[in-house]
Design a protein around this motif. Structure first.
Motif, PDB file in Angstrom:
ATOM      1  N   UNK A 280      -1.908  -4.674  -3.332  1.00 51.82           N
ATOM      2  CA  UNK A 280      -2.600  -3.919  -4.391  1.00 51.82           C
ATOM      3  C   UNK A 280      -1.724  -2.874  -5.081  1.00 51.82           C
ATOM      4  N   UNK A 281      -0.670  -2.394  -4.420  1.00 54.35           N
ATOM      5  CA  UNK A 281       0.224  -1.420  -5.062  1.00 54.35           C
ATOM      6  C   UNK A 281       1.473  -2.091  -5.608  1.00 54.35           C
ATOM      7  N   UNK A 282       1.526  -3.420  -5.562  1.00 57.02           N
ATOM      8  CA  UNK A 282       2.635  -4.161  -6.159  1.00 57.02           C
ATOM      9  C   UNK A 282       3.989  -3.755  -5.621  1.00 57.02           C
ATOM     10  N   UNK A 283       4.914  -3.439  -6.547  1.00 62.65           N
ATOM     11  CA  UNK A 283       6.277  -3.083  -6.147  1.00 62.65           C
ATOM     12  C   UNK A 283       6.397  -1.691  -5.532  1.00 62.65           C
ATOM     13  N   UNK A 284       5.294  -0.946  -5.492  1.00 63.66           N
ATOM     14  CA  UNK A 284       5.340   0.406  -4.919  1.00 63.66           C
ATOM     15  C   UNK A 284       5.123   0.413  -3.408  1.00 63.66           C
ATOM     16  N   UNK A 285       4.958  -0.764  -2.837  1.00 65.71           N
ATOM     17  CA  UNK A 285       4.579  -0.789  -1.421  1.00 65.71           C
ATOM     18  C   UNK A 285       5.656  -0.266  -0.489  1.00 65.71           C
ATOM     19  N   UNK A 286       6.905  -0.264  -0.905  1.00 65.94           N
ATOM     20  CA  UNK A 286       7.968   0.183   0.014  1.00 65.94           C
ATOM     21  C   UNK A 286       7.851   1.667   0.337  1.00 65.94           C
ATOM     22  N   UNK A 287       7.309   2.489  -0.590  1.00 68.11           N
ATOM     23  CA  UNK A 287       7.114   3.900  -0.237  1.00 68.11           C
ATOM     24  C   UNK A 287       5.709   4.145   0.327  1.00 68.11           C
ATOM     25  N   UNK A 288       4.762   3.260   0.058  1.00 67.25           N
ATOM     26  CA  UNK A 288       3.426   3.374   0.667  1.00 67.25           C
ATOM     27  C   UNK A 288       3.531   3.200   2.182  1.00 67.25           C
ATOM     28  N   UNK A 289       4.481   2.373   2.617  1.00 63.08           N
ATOM     29  CA  UNK A 289       4.715   2.205   4.059  1.00 63.08           C
ATOM     30  C   UNK A 289       5.075   3.534   4.705  1.00 63.08           C
TER      31      UNK A 289
ATOM     32  N   UNK B 289      13.141  -4.439  -9.487  1.00 61.06           N
ATOM     33  CA  UNK B 289      11.741  -4.412  -9.070  1.00 61.06           C
ATOM     34  C   UNK B 289      11.349  -3.044  -8.515  1.00 61.06           C
ATOM     35  N   UNK B 290      12.331  -2.285  -8.074  1.00 59.62           N
ATOM     36  CA  UNK B 290      12.042  -0.980  -7.468  1.00 59.62           C
ATOM     37  C   UNK B 290      11.624   0.059  -8.503  1.00 59.62           C
ATOM     38  N   UNK B 291      11.829  -0.245  -9.791  1.00 53.32           N
ATOM     39  CA  UNK B 291      11.539   0.725 -10.843  1.00 53.32           C
ATOM     40  C   UNK B 291      10.549   0.135 -11.859  1.00 53.32           C
ATOM     41  N   UNK B 292       9.716   0.972 -12.469  1.00 51.83           N
ATOM     42  CA  UNK B 292       9.554   2.408 -12.211  1.00 51.83           C
ATOM     43  C   UNK B 292       8.726   2.636 -10.940  1.00 51.83           C
ATOM     44  N   UNK B 293       8.985   3.742 -10.283  1.00 54.54           N
ATOM     45  CA  UNK B 293       8.256   4.070  -9.058  1.00 54.54           C
ATOM     46  C   UNK B 293       7.011   4.896  -9.373  1.00 54.54           C
ATOM     47  N   UNK B 294       6.067   4.874  -8.462  1.00 59.07           N
ATOM     48  CA  UNK B 294       4.853   5.697  -8.488  1.00 59.07           C
ATOM     49  C   UNK B 294       3.925   5.349  -9.660  1.00 59.07           C
ATOM     50  N   UNK B 295       4.147   4.212 -10.318  1.00 53.93           N
ATOM     51  CA  UNK B 295       3.261   3.811 -11.403  1.00 53.93           C
ATOM     52  C   UNK B 295       2.079   3.010 -10.889  1.00 53.93           C
TER      53      UNK B 295
ATOM     54  N   UNK C  77       9.225  -4.326   3.843  1.00 61.15           N
ATOM     55  CA  UNK C  77       8.574  -4.087   2.548  1.00 61.15           C
ATOM     56  C   UNK C  77       9.605  -3.938   1.437  1.00 61.15           C
ATOM     57  N   UNK C  78      10.704  -3.245   1.713  1.00 61.34           N
ATOM     58  CA  UNK C  78      11.751  -3.031   0.707  1.00 61.34           C
ATOM     59  C   UNK C  78      12.346  -4.365   0.259  1.00 61.34           C
ATOM     60  N   UNK C  79      12.717  -5.205   1.219  1.00 64.76           N
ATOM     61  CA  UNK C  79      13.307  -6.505   0.881  1.00 64.76           C
ATOM     62  C   UNK C  79      12.282  -7.412   0.192  1.00 64.76           C
ATOM     63  N   UNK C  80      11.022  -7.334   0.617  1.00 60.29           N
ATOM     64  CA  UNK C  80       9.975  -8.149  -0.009  1.00 60.29           C
ATOM     65  C   UNK C  80       9.794  -7.770  -1.473  1.00 60.29           C
ATOM     66  N   UNK C  81       9.832  -6.464  -1.761  1.00 57.98           N
ATOM     67  CA  UNK C  81       9.703  -6.002  -3.145  1.00 57.98           C
ATOM     68  C   UNK C  81      10.863  -6.518  -3.983  1.00 57.98           C
ATOM     69  N   UNK C  82      12.060  -6.472  -3.422  1.00 61.99           N
ATOM     70  CA  UNK C  82      13.238  -6.922  -4.162  1.00 61.99           C
ATOM     71  C   UNK C  82      13.209  -8.438  -4.366  1.00 61.99           C
ATOM     72  N   UNK C  83      12.732  -9.203  -3.385  1.00 63.10           N
ATOM     73  CA  UNK C  83      12.857 -10.669  -3.407  1.00 63.10           C
ATOM     74  C   UNK C  83      11.701 -11.358  -4.133  1.00 63.10           C
ATOM     75  N   UNK C  84      10.484 -10.859  -3.939  1.00 62.28           N
ATOM     76  CA  UNK C  84       9.311 -11.550  -4.472  1.00 62.28           C
ATOM     77  C   UNK C  84       8.864 -10.951  -5.801  1.00 62.28           C
ATOM     78  N   UNK C  85       8.096 -11.765  -6.538  1.00 61.36           N
ATOM     79  CA  UNK C  85       7.401 -11.238  -7.709  1.00 61.36           C
ATOM     80  C   UNK C  85       6.073 -10.635  -7.251  1.00 61.36           C
ATOM     81  N   UNK C  86       5.434  -9.876  -8.137  1.00 61.67           N
ATOM     82  CA  UNK C  86       4.140  -9.290  -7.766  1.00 61.67           C
ATOM     83  C   UNK C  86       3.101 -10.380  -7.503  1.00 61.67           C
ATOM     84  N   UNK C  87       3.174 -11.485  -8.244  1.00 60.74           N
ATOM     85  CA  UNK C  87       2.243 -12.591  -8.013  1.00 60.74           C
ATOM     86  C   UNK C  87       2.450 -13.175  -6.620  1.00 60.74           C
TER      87      UNK C  87
END
Length: 361
Positions: free
Chosen positions: A36-45, A171-177, A232-242
């Motif tokens: 649900x937080x898409x690419x922001x999940x690495x800091x939600x962890x 994928x890591x940017x923009x953050x907190x959006x 989570x960090x690698x998943x954000x970098x490797x996968x699309x939000x879909x």
């Protein structure tokens, strides 16, 4: 089982018990749960880690005030025999449901990836045999198995580099959006991966250096958070939000990114090794449930462990409606786990109101 010297867990045992009691099968779907937080999940962890650290404090404060009692005994002392035993029955139910939920998730994964169109009864029965064998040795045996499981599986984190180098750093940017609503939804879905540190309420009386438990539990907690963050960090970098939203087990797809000349499908090795983490996790829950049955019948009997295992096994294999099982294991079980984490706050209030005699803290 748990005979001889009462306090037998050293500091290393506590660190690995906290670490491994949290790392069950649910982590395989962690990036999906946080989608649900898409690419922001690495800091939600990391936010989940902060919440766990804060809620660990009342658990420790309650334990240090009752150094010789587990949560079952604390209930009887603070709430009386009848109400305390009633709550203990609910607590035992939660522990057994947690065992069933973790094992059912794992065997479902095994069935979908490696044993399609096959029955799960036999592999599930084999897991319970190993589980009983580990728990029969007592909490120190479980702690030693947790250390073994960690070193059996931790080295697989090396293969995350393939996903990182094949991914897209942008994928890591923009953050907190992301909206607060989606953050709360992700926390609700993903925090089930943090359940397990509340089991400190049960094995605290067996710890030798109880005053240092908060430090040891913190080390165990944040060492696992580092692992979660890397996934989570690698998943954000490797996968699309879909992909994060629709892939139920993204970790297995990360393994598929690995390119080795001598192994075709390394994810099968990952699934096999993950059984060590699963057994380590459910062993602590099973041991705690067995101690609960001991408290109900006022005696330490081996058949109490067999009873817990049989009930848990039956919950998984009985032909109950799938919707009922999912609600019981993943909704009620998660809500009950959150309540157990927060429950020490209520007990501390009752403790200060009643001020039991003989307690100097």
């Amino acid at each position: 089982m748990d005979k001889g010297r009462f306090r037998k867990l050293n500091r290393y045992h506590v660190i690995f018990l906290v670490h491994q009691s949290m790392a069950g099968a649910a982590v395989l779907s962690l990036p999906h749960a946080l989608s649900p937080v898409g690419y922001n999940q690495w800091w939600v962890v990391l936010l989940m880690g902060v919440i766990a650290q804060v809620t660990l404090l009342p658990i420790y404060w309650l334990c240090i005030r009752y150094p010789d009692d587990d949560l079952f005994a604390i209930h009887r002392k603070l709430l009386g025999t009848w109400l305390g035993q009633l709550l203990n029955i609910v607590l035992i139910s939660y522990l057994i449901v947690s065992v069933s939920a973790v094992l059912m998730s794992y065997v479902r994964l095994v069935q979908s990836v490696t044993l399609p169109n096959r029955s799960i009864e036999l592999p599930l029965f084999a897991l319970y045999i190993v589980l009983i064998y580990v728990v029969l040795g007592g909490i120190k045996s479980i702690a030693r198995f947790s250390i073994l499981a960690f070193f059996f599986v931790a080295w697989t984190a090396y293969y995350l580099q393939w996903g990182f180098f094949k991914g897209t750093l942008s994928h890591l940017f923009p953050m907190f959006g992301v909206s607060y609503k989606n953050i709360l939804l992700a926390l609700d879905n993903g925090y089930v991966n943090m359940l397990g540190y509340e089991l400190l309420l049960f094995y605290f009386p067996y710890i030798v250096h109880q005053r240092k438990t908060l430090t040891d539990a913190t080390i165990g907690l944040w060492s696992l958070m580092l692992f979660y963050w890397a996934i989570s960090f690698v998943s954000v970098v490797y996968f699309s939000e879909w992909q994060l939203e629709h892939l139920t087990y993204p970790i297995l797809n990360l393994f598929k990114a690995v390119e080795l000349t001598f192994i075709e499908r390394i994810e099968n090795i990952g699934i096999a090794l993950w059984s060590f983490l699963v057994i380590a996790t459910v062993a602590v829950y099973t041991w705690a449930a067995k101690k609960g049955v001991d408290s109900l019948f006022l005696g330490n009997r081996t058949w109490h462990l067999y009873l817990v295992a049989i009930v848990s096994y039956a919950l998984v294999i009985l032909p109950l409606p799938t919707q009922f099982k999912d609600s019981l294991f993943y909704e009620w079980g998660a809500d009950a786990g959150y309540l157990v984490i927060l429950w020490p706050i209520i007990l501390l209030v009752i403790h200060y109101i009643r001020k039991p005699k003989g307690r100097s803290i």
